[in-house]
Design a protein around this motif. Structure first.
Motif, PDB file in Angstrom:
ATOM      1  N   GLN A 190      80.919  77.080  36.488  1.00 23.42           N
ATOM      2  CA  GLN A 190      80.825  78.446  36.999  1.00 23.42           C
ATOM      3  C   GLN A 190      81.030  79.470  35.887  1.00 23.42           C
ATOM      4  N   HIS A 203      77.770  79.915  34.345  1.00 25.48           N
ATOM      5  CA  HIS A 203      76.781  80.519  35.244  1.00 25.48           C
ATOM      6  C   HIS A 203      77.512  81.350  36.300  1.00 25.48           C
ATOM      7  N   PRO A 204      78.107  82.462  35.897  1.00 22.62           N
ATOM      8  CA  PRO A 204      78.943  83.244  36.828  1.00 22.62           C
ATOM      9  C   PRO A 204      78.167  83.854  37.993  1.00 22.62           C
ATOM     10  N   ASP A 205      76.863  83.995  37.876  1.00 22.51           N
ATOM     11  CA  ASP A 205      76.078  84.618  38.944  1.00 22.51           C
ATOM     12  C   ASP A 205      75.440  83.610  39.893  1.00 22.51           C
ATOM     13  N   ASP A 206      75.727  82.346  39.704  1.00 22.48           N
ATOM     14  CA  ASP A 206      75.138  81.308  40.557  1.00 22.48           C
ATOM     15  C   ASP A 206      75.948  81.187  41.849  1.00 22.48           C
ATOM     16  N   ALA A 207      75.371  81.658  42.954  1.00 25.09           N
ATOM     17  CA  ALA A 207      76.080  81.638  44.241  1.00 25.09           C
ATOM     18  C   ALA A 207      76.263  80.222  44.770  1.00 25.09           C
TER      19      ALA A 207
END
Length: 306
Positions: free
Chosen positions: A276, A279-283
């Motif tokens: 995460q 890839h902090p924007d991966d819901a």
């Protein structure tokens, strides 16, 4: 030389001849034609015309076919005064309208059939479109379709496409591209419970694909995913690690799934949290972390029905 011909036969001949000209029939009196059938003569040399025959037929009780109608006969024809509903809206009657928007096209995709012959190609446009459509729901186990109808459609279409590509994949010189697609279809077929044959073929095809391209991140991921989700955590991990080393994000997620199914929840949670950060924007990753923290076991079941 003449022959006697009944007006019934004449009417049939005239009908066939005039049908091609668009003539219509007008009924005459309904007298009994069987008992009052007059005879007409017709020259066998072909001098009698359809109009002569029609004049003779008018004296009988048969249906008379007219070549032309007068203006007075046609002026009351309702078809001539009817409204063309393709051009005029009728009061009180809804008129359907059609609006075409967001038109999409399936891109053409050609791949080599054989590994040593790039010129002999196979069109997999529709196959690739189908794989892209159902992969989010059937790529991992358990499959997560929104409706039973969607699941049924996927199963039936998958069986059809798998039967189509199988002969190409079973060729001893099948290309990497053919084998990869055949493996994907059979892997999803296994997830959809279509039978053990799909699991066997999927493993066979993906192993051959890796033989063609040993460093392929996608092929190593698919093989590792198949093995780990089928219970072979140790065997599948080395393939997943090889794919993850090439920054294949889904391989990291599958490693977390393997840890979870191998009763190592802390390792799964740690792996997902590390992913995460990359890839902090991966819901999806955020939802998977929540699934693990909630004590559930299938991180690809994002429907919340576990």
């Amino acid at each position: 030389m003449t022959k006697q011909v009944s007006t019934k036969l004449l009417s049939s001949v005239i009908l066939l001849g005039l049908a091609a000209t668009g003539c219509q029939a007008l009924p005459t009196s309904s007298s009994n034609a069987a008992t009052n059938t007059p005879a007409a003569t017709m020259d066998t040399n072909g001098d009698t015309t359809p109009m002569d025959a029609a004049a003779a037929a008018e004296q009988s009780s048969e249906t008379v076919h007219r070549v032309k109608y007068s203006a007075s006969e046609l002026q009351n024809d309702p078809l001539l005064s009817a409204t063309d509903i393709t051009k005029t809206r009728l009061a009180g009657i809804p008129t359907p309208t059609v609006n075409v928007s967001a038109v999409s096209y399936v891109p053409t995709v050609l791949i080599p059939k054989l590994r040593n012959n790039q010129a002999d190609q196979l069109d997999v446009s529709l196959l690739d479109d189908f794989i892209a459509e159902i992969s989010p729901s059937a790529r991992h186990y358990p499959p997560t379709f929104k409706t039973n109808s969607d699941r049924y459609y996927a199963k039936e279409k998958l069986k059809e496409l798998e039967q189509w590509i199988r002969p190409f994949a079973e060729d001893q010189d099948a290309s990497y591209e053919v084998l990869l697609r055949a493996a994907k279809l059979n892997g999803m077929g296994r997830n959809l419970d279509l039978g053990s044959d799909y699991a066997v073929r999927g493993s066979t095809f993906i192993a051959k694909a890796i033989d063609r391209q040993p460093e392929s991140a996608e092929a190593n991921f698919i093989y590792g995913m198949m093995l780990s989700e089928g219970g072979g955590f140790k065997e599948g991990k080395k393939y997943l690690m090889k794919a993850a080393s090439q920054s294949y994000k889904e391989a990291e997620q599958s490693l977390a799934q393997a840890d979870l199914l191998n009763d190592n929840r802390p390792a799964a949670l740690s792996r997902l949290k590390t992913l995460q950060q990359k890839h902090p924007d991966d819901a999806t990753i955020a939802k998977q972390i929540q699934i693990v923290e909630d004590g559930k076991y299938y991180i690809w079941d994002l429907s919340g029905k576990q």
